[in-house]
Design a protein around this motif. Structure first.
Motif, short mmCIF file in Angstrom:
data_model
loop_
_atom_site.label_atom_id
_atom_site.label_comp_id
_atom_site.label_asym_id
_atom_site.label_seq_id
_atom_site.Cartn_x
_atom_site.Cartn_y
_atom_site.Cartn_z
N LYS A 197 0.86 -1.21 0.00
CA LYS A 197 0.00 0.00 0.00
C LYS A 197 0.89 1.25 0.00
N HIS A 201 -8.19 -3.29 -6.68
CA HIS A 201 -8.15 -3.45 -5.23
C HIS A 201 -9.31 -2.65 -4.60
N GLU A 257 -11.01 -11.04 -2.07
CA GLU A 257 -10.80 -10.24 -0.86
C GLU A 257 -12.13 -9.67 -0.38
N THR A 314 -13.13 -8.25 5.50
CA THR A 314 -11.97 -8.88 6.15
C THR A 314 -10.67 -8.10 5.91
N ILE A 315 -10.74 -7.07 5.06
CA ILE A 315 -9.52 -6.29 4.80
C ILE A 315 -9.30 -5.33 5.96
N GLY A 316 -8.10 -5.39 6.53
CA GLY A 316 -7.78 -4.51 7.66
C GLY A 316 -8.63 -4.82 8.88
N GLY A 325 -7.31 -12.88 0.18
CA GLY A 325 -6.72 -11.75 0.90
C GLY A 325 -7.68 -11.21 1.93
N GLY A 326 -7.16 -10.79 3.07
CA GLY A 326 -7.98 -10.21 4.14
C GLY A 326 -7.49 -10.71 5.48
N SER A 327 -6.65 -9.86 6.13
CA SER A 327 -6.17 -10.15 7.48
C SER A 327 -5.42 -11.47 7.60
N LEU A 368 -2.95 -12.84 -0.85
CA LEU A 368 -2.60 -11.43 -1.05
C LEU A 368 -2.59 -10.82 0.36
N GLY A 408 -1.80 -7.77 3.05
CA GLY A 408 -1.71 -6.32 3.21
C GLY A 408 -0.77 -5.95 4.34
N ARG A 409 -1.35 -5.65 5.48
CA ARG A 409 -0.55 -5.16 6.62
C ARG A 409 0.69 -5.99 6.93
C1 PEP Z 1 -5.31 -5.90 1.31
O1 PEP Z 1 -5.32 -4.69 1.44
O2 PEP Z 1 -5.27 -6.41 0.16
C2 PEP Z 1 -5.33 -6.73 2.48
C3 PEP Z 1 -5.62 -8.00 2.35
O3 PEP Z 1 -5.08 -6.12 3.66
P1 PEP Z 1 -4.87 -6.81 5.10
O4 PEP Z 1 -4.03 -8.03 4.88
O5 PEP Z 1 -4.19 -5.79 5.91
O6 PEP Z 1 -6.24 -7.16 5.60
#
Ligand code: PEP
Length: 250
Positions: A12, A94, A164, A168-170, A208-210, A229, A231-232
């Motif tokens: 990001k 995204h 994603e 569940t993202i962030g 993707g997601g946490s 995928l 993120g953080r």
């Molecule tokens: C993302 O932004 O694609 C993502 C999955 O973020 P996070 O892993 O932080 O939830």
């Protein structure tokens, strides 16, 4: 031979200095190049792309791309430019970009640009929320079909889908592996209805997601996805490298 897992890290708009970006890239590379089962993809902000020294199993990705090819589009970066600096994978659609106004139509044009440049697309899709009636499945299906727009069957080999779910993202927790598995199957069905079974099965599905090192292995194994995928955790080198080790150990 089984295709490699893809573990992609979306940095990001982080980190804030070249020194830190360089440290993250080199620390991840040390573990990535030793893996046998993973293609690790690092997706930094454009300005740090040159700091990622790619190698076998260690690829450069981009977080975004212009739908235009060249010309008077201030601030934009084309797919050919990405290719010329060594990018192999491009994240398109995204959730955070869709929130900034990126529509399915724009996403589909961006996919066209990426495919045209010969790069791999990581198309992000996911519902905003889940309801009891399963309406989210229709939402997901419509989003996939509209985002793929004009993607021809012959170009499906350049497609990777990252599922994603937005909620569940962030978030504090990821989706359960059972739900990942069920939705992954649904996405494959939508792809099969669009392109035919054989083509659909060649598309890798990521979740993707946490994702953290604690849930990564269960999500991949029980969720039956082809990668993640992240993120953080992608800028937390200790956590990201543990994810790589967990998946390589499968
Ligand atoms: C993302 O932004 O694609 C993502 C999955 O973020 P996070 O892993 O932080 O939830």
């Amino acid at each position: 031979m089984k295709k490699k897992y893809i573990i992609a890290g979306n940095w990001k708009m982080n980190p804030q200095t070249t020194e830190e970006a360089s440290r993250i890239a080199t620390t991840v590379k040390k573990v990535a190049i030793k893996s046998k089962k993973i293609d690790t993809v690092v997706c930094p902000p454009f300005v740090y792309a040159h700091l990622v020294k790619t190698a076998d199993n260690f690829s450069l990705g981009a977080q975004n791309v212009s739908l235009e090819q060249s010309g008077s589009f201030t601030g934009e970066v084309s797919a050919d430019m990405l290719k010329s600096v060594g990018v192999k994978y491009v994240i398109v659609g995204h959730a955070e970009r869709r929130k900034m106004g990126e529509t399915d139509e724009i996403v589909s044009q961006k996919i066209g640009a990426v495919v045209g440049a010969g790069l791999q697309v990581i198309l992000c899709v996911g519902e905003k929320e889940r309801d009891q009636n399963g309406d989210y499945l229709a939402v997901l299906k419509a989003q996939i079909i509209a985002s793929l727009g004009k993607l021809a069957r012959k170009d499906v080999k350049q497609l990777i889908v990252a599922y994603e779910p937005l909620w569940t993202i962030g978030a504090p927790v990821a989706m359960t592996p059972a739900d990942v598995r069920e939705t992954g199957l649904f996405i494959k069905k939508v792809l099969a209805d669009t392109y035919g079974q054989e083509y659909a099965l060649s598309v890798r599905i990521l979740y993707g997601g946490s994702v953290t090192f604690k849930n990564a292995k269960d999500i991949v194994l029980l969720g039956q996805v082809d990668g993640l995928l992240v993120g953080r955790e992608s800028i937390n080198t200790e956590g990201f490298n543990l994810i790589l080790k967990e998946i390589d150990g499968i």
